[in-house]
Write an enzyme that holds these catalytic residues in place. Structure first.
Site, short mmCIF file in Angstrom:
data_model
loop_
_atom_site.label_atom_id
_atom_site.label_comp_id
_atom_site.label_asym_id
_atom_site.label_seq_id
_atom_site.Cartn_x
_atom_site.Cartn_y
_atom_site.Cartn_z
N ASP A 1 0.84 -1.43 0.08
CA ASP A 1 -0.04 -0.09 0.13
C ASP A 1 0.76 1.27 0.08
OD1 ASP A 1 -2.48 1.65 0.44
OD2 ASP A 1 -2.03 1.88 2.49
N ASP B 1 -0.38 5.15 0.90
CA ASP B 1 -0.69 6.25 1.94
C ASP B 1 -0.63 5.69 3.42
OD1 ASP B 1 -0.83 7.94 -0.03
OD2 ASP B 1 -2.98 8.53 0.29
N ASP C 1 -1.93 -0.76 5.77
CA ASP C 1 -2.48 -0.19 7.24
C ASP C 1 -3.93 -0.01 7.47
OD1 ASP C 1 -2.68 1.97 5.10
OD2 ASP C 1 -3.01 3.53 7.03
#
Length: 281
Positions: free
Chosen positions: A18, A20, A225
């Protein structure tokens, strides 16, 4: 966490990451703390596959800044792009995308926007999508520089939105769209509406293609996240939940090894890569 020394095994690593809040800092978008981890992976010839909710245009720009040219997945598993410089031979599922081969797993943005706008009109839901925003509004919501915000608006397969209604209406909105073969997932900043795909589907397709092409077994290291990373984390051999400054770790069940980082974002990213490969600082 108990795990095999991946750097000493004969199995090749493939990283699916991922952006961001994971490879990039949630607040500043800085990736420099991830550089030591990237250097470890480069030494192992382990490809770093960006697997993001961001657009094709955003990833092309970021890859240039990172100094990598690898396949990548955009808009939460909606499409996979492979650089022709590394993968010159066409596959039956490839579409010609200029310098990249494209494989589409998702739905067109036009169909998605039409569906959610019709629901909003019918049910009176309160939300604001990227298609509703001016460039300045997006900059205010994301703190992106103007050039990056313009790239973020160039979506092809999904519509991010800010839900401003009740939780019960959100569940109703989600259920209705899923019945119409769309997917609704929550990311670190936005709720995303897309076709019936996810980050896990896209990276598994590429893993199978890579293993067949190179005739080597591959273990996936997935790092994320947020909730929109769960499908990718669930199918990983090494699943890394990266600590976020703004929300809890994503919760998931996987048959692979799991790790929750202590460091935030790119610091946690390097922490995890070091631990998985057992390379000291």
């Amino acid at each position: 966490m108990s795990m095999t020394n991946a750097s000493e095994s004969r199995v090749h690593l493939m990283v699916s990451t991922d952006l961001d809040g994971t490879l990039l800092d949630h607040h500043t978008y800085d990736w420099q703390p991830a550089k030591p981890g990237m250097e470890i992976l480069e030494s192992l010839s382990a490809p770093i596959i960006i697997n993001t909710s961001k657009t094709y245009e955003e990833v092309i720009k970021l890859q240039s800044e990172l100094g990598i040219q690898e396949p990548f997945v955009v808009e939460n598993g909606s499409a996979l792009y492979l650089p022709k410089s590394k993968y010159p031979h066409a596959h039956s599922e490839f579409e010609d995308g200029g310098n990249y081969w494209q494989i589409t797993f998702g739905e067109t943005r036009d169909a998605i926007v039409a569906a959610i706008h019709k629901l909003r009109e019918q049910q009176g839901y309160t939300f604001i999508g990227f298609s509703d925003m001016t460039l300045q509004q997006l900059i205010e919501y994301t703190n992106l520089p103007e050039e990056n915000a313009q790239l973020a608006l160039q979506r092809r397969f999904s519509e991010p939105l800010i839900w401003q209604d009740s939780d019960s209406n959100y569940e109703q909105f989600k259920t209705t769209l899923e019945a119409r073969n769309f997917k609704v997932i929550k990311g670190g900043r936005f709720t995303h509406v897309l076709g019936e795909t996810n980050k896990g589907i896209a990276i598994l397709w590429f893993k199978a293609y890579y293993e067949k092409l190179h005739k080597v077994p591959v273990d996936i290291v997935a790092l994320g996240d947020s909730q929109n990373d769960i499908d990718m984390l669930k199918i990983a051999d090494y699943a890394v939940a990266v600590r976020s400054p703004v929300h809890d770790y994503p919760e998931f069940i996987t048959q692979g090894s799991t790790l929750k980082t202590q460091g935030f974002g790119p610091n946690g990213w390097t922490e995890a890569i070091q631990q998985i490969t057992r390379v000291s600082k």
